[in-house]
Design a protein around this motif. Sequence first.
Motif, PDB file in Angstrom:
ATOM      1  N   GLY A  79      35.407  21.826  45.523  1.00 54.23           N
ATOM      2  CA  GLY A  79      33.950  21.875  45.452  1.00 54.23           C
ATOM      3  C   GLY A  79      33.337  20.659  44.790  1.00 54.23           C
ATOM      4  N   PHE A  80      33.941  20.183  43.706  1.00 49.63           N
ATOM      5  CA  PHE A  80      33.240  19.177  42.913  1.00 49.63           C
ATOM      6  C   PHE A  80      33.830  17.779  43.030  1.00 49.63           C
ATOM      7  N   THR A  81      35.064  17.663  43.544  1.00 54.24           N
ATOM      8  CA  THR A  81      35.594  16.322  43.796  1.00 54.24           C
ATOM      9  C   THR A  81      35.374  15.955  45.261  1.00 54.24           C
ATOM     10  N   ALA A 114      35.101  25.618  49.435  1.00 47.27           N
ATOM     11  CA  ALA A 114      35.397  26.109  48.084  1.00 47.27           C
ATOM     12  C   ALA A 114      34.893  27.545  47.920  1.00 47.27           C
ATOM     13  N   SER A 115      33.737  27.829  48.515  1.00 46.61           N
ATOM     14  CA  SER A 115      33.203  29.187  48.421  1.00 46.61           C
ATOM     15  C   SER A 115      34.119  30.186  49.109  1.00 46.61           C
ATOM     16  N   ALA A 116      34.665  29.785  50.253  1.00 47.79           N
ATOM     17  CA  ALA A 116      35.595  30.677  50.949  1.00 47.79           C
ATOM     18  C   ALA A 116      36.799  30.968  50.063  1.00 47.79           C
ATOM     19  N   MET A 117      37.310  29.926  49.406  1.00 47.13           N
ATOM     20  CA  MET A 117      38.431  30.125  48.472  1.00 47.13           C
ATOM     21  C   MET A 117      38.037  31.105  47.375  1.00 47.13           C
ATOM     22  N   THR A 118      36.827  30.913  46.829  1.00 50.88           N
ATOM     23  CA  THR A 118      36.357  31.785  45.749  1.00 50.88           C
ATOM     24  C   THR A 118      36.302  33.237  46.201  1.00 50.88           C
ATOM     25  N   VAL A 119      35.826  33.439  47.441  1.00 50.91           N
ATOM     26  CA  VAL A 119      35.726  34.812  47.937  1.00 50.91           C
ATOM     27  C   VAL A 119      37.107  35.446  48.021  1.00 50.91           C
ATOM     28  N   VAL A 120      38.073  34.696  48.561  1.00 49.12           N
ATOM     29  CA  VAL A 120      39.428  35.227  48.644  1.00 49.12           C
ATOM     30  C   VAL A 120      39.963  35.524  47.244  1.00 49.12           C
TER      31      VAL A 120
END
Lengths: 383, 307
Positions: free
Chosen positions: B269-271, B278-284
């Motif tokens: 997300g930030f690099t 990144a949001s999809a990763m967060t949801v998982v």
Amino acid sequence: MTGISVENIAKRFGDVAALKGVALDVAPGEFVSLVGPSGCGKTTLMRIIAGLEMPDAGTVRIAERDVTGLRAADRDVAMVFQSYALYPHLTARQNMAVPLVMRRLNGWQRIPFLGARLPGTRNIVANIADEILRTAQMLSIEALLDRRPGQLSGGQRQRVALGRAIVRRPKAFLLDEPLSNLDASLRVQTRKEIVELHRRVGASTVYVTHDQTEAMTMSDRVAVMMAGEILQIDPPERIYGDPADLRVAAFVGSPSINVFDASVETGGRVAVDGYATGLATRASGRVVFAVRPEDLAPDQRVGMPARVEHIEFLGESLLLHARHARTGTAMIARLDGRERGAFAVGHDLLLRPDTARAFLFESGGKRLRAERMAQSAAEPVHG
Amino acid sequence: MADAAIHRVAATAAVRAPIGEAAAAWLLTAPAIVAFVLMLLVPTIAVCLLALTDFELGVPTFQFVGLDNFAELMRDRNFAIPVRNTAFFVALVAPLSILMGLVLALLIEANPRGRTFFRAAFFLPVVSLMVAMATAWQYLLHPTIGPVNAILRDLGLATPNWLGSSEWALISIGLISIWENAGFNMVLIMAGLTAIPRELYAAAEIDGARSAWARLRLVTWPLLGPTMLFVVLITTIRAIRTFDTVAALTQGGPNKASELIVYTIYREGFTYLRMGYASAMTVVFLAVVLGLMALQTRLIERRTHYG
Ligand SMILES: Nc1ncnc2c1ncn2[C@@H]1O[C@H](COP(=O)(O)OP(=O)(O)OP(=O)(O)O)[C@@H](O)[C@H]1O
Ligand SMILES: [Mg+2]
């Protein structure tokens, strides 16, 4: 032959002397109550007998065996705690099994699954189950055996706690205020059941309570304890009718005994503010004259002048609260309830103690042996 | 006179009346509700929505891409490695730090002397700033000048490159996490221990539980159940979301050997600024954590409910 014998026990907690040389003998199968006000050391004495607390001095014997140095697990005592102290995660049945399992199975046999396969385990476990069932029947809690303490009412919990204590037939049985968490009617009922249970089990029992009715109704003997000392151990009727100490007399009986400041006059005659009580003593100076409410009655001719302040009608009896006309000492007379109409608040009357049943105490509180004087001497000194 | 006073009282009562109990309840819970909505609910929904887009920071437009991000995740080796690392990490850190916390708590509780000192000493890692502590660890674990390796060298043992080699980096981060979590767990468990009624130990002693071990099995362990449920949950969560040690000491390296999920999400997300991905990763990540919590609660609660 003694069941429990305690000699000269002293115990301090920092600055607090909780017990100051306590001695107590309980015969095999005897039921002794330990009464006294809060903080007088009852629980401490029980914990010392049980082995949960070590005394600073003195010895504890159980069934003739000196157990002073032994820990609780090695003394043959069972205890019921005020809070019951049941294991919350175990069912009633498992709670009752704990003392048997801990004593009869060794560490290997107690291991789950594996232990059951070791030789002998199965037999012992079957015996334990049998004994639990028999004890449960005695207490009528068979139906509750598979419930956890959280699913039981206070009275049921108390029974399970009793069951856990008697299931292994201990030589000594200690109960620390087991009824104090029950409501009044349940308490009366359980009182009877505990006495009955004691008769069947027959272990030496020490029963702590600060309820004098419990102590008087249940026990073979009552030990009255105050400020770390046992003041008197006697059968209930002697505790009530022949107290050895003013504090015992004042603690036992409800309403409390009437207490008067008295002086010893010529010939050892004891007088309360000029009223000759009819008792005499060899002591001199100030003494205490005490008479129970039921032994104080109105009289036409002689007595202590008093004014009625309050009348309590209890049905079968009547409590007359009055105050001495000159000294202002409060007194209570218990009269027949049928005399209700004869008194009114504000009346002045004479209250006469029954000399034969009154007591004399030193000003320090110790009982004085009084002599009764001839009838003529009991006439009023003046007015 | 009296009349006036009565009217005044009645008037005040009339003014008070419109604010009913229900309104007062809403008023009192409002701050919590607002905070919950703004800080938890809205961001979570936003993340769920973003996960369905190809949003990148700095790119003015973005499109709805459906489940593409999730499909990519399944194929992405760069995601599979941190997932495996995190699983290993949790399996290492959670049991060991719980066990250590338990042993420390029991030891300190059994010997009241120095209780406050030891409690403070082991709780220190929790209250201190992990990033600052990481500097100390970097020195301690330094391959050449670090005291740890100096001792190993004196003992004639191998001296691994703790934070710099791919075999040891993740384990080193794990050891630091154990040290950090053990103190936290110890304090929680000590609180649980003090809640066990003393009389139960007296009862156990009278019932013939002679050894400390027997009393532990009969009283301490079962009554610690609810506390342990909480400890297991909180430790698992704390281990799963470990970030600061990784960021400060290894940046996931070498060669992703010590990369944990939260660090991957952060980098994605930030690099690389790929917020949608990144949001999809967060949801998982969120789904897995919630599922794990539900499972643990279900499993353990069945065994600790004394009702
Ligand atoms: N562990 C302890 N540490 C310090 N003081 C104690 C301890 N246990 C008891 N005491 C003190 O010893 C005295 C006797 O306490 P004990 O618990 O035996 O009273 P009790 O007669 O059982 O009172 P109650 O009727 O309220 O239960 C009290 O003054 C109490 O404060
Ligand atoms: Mg007590």
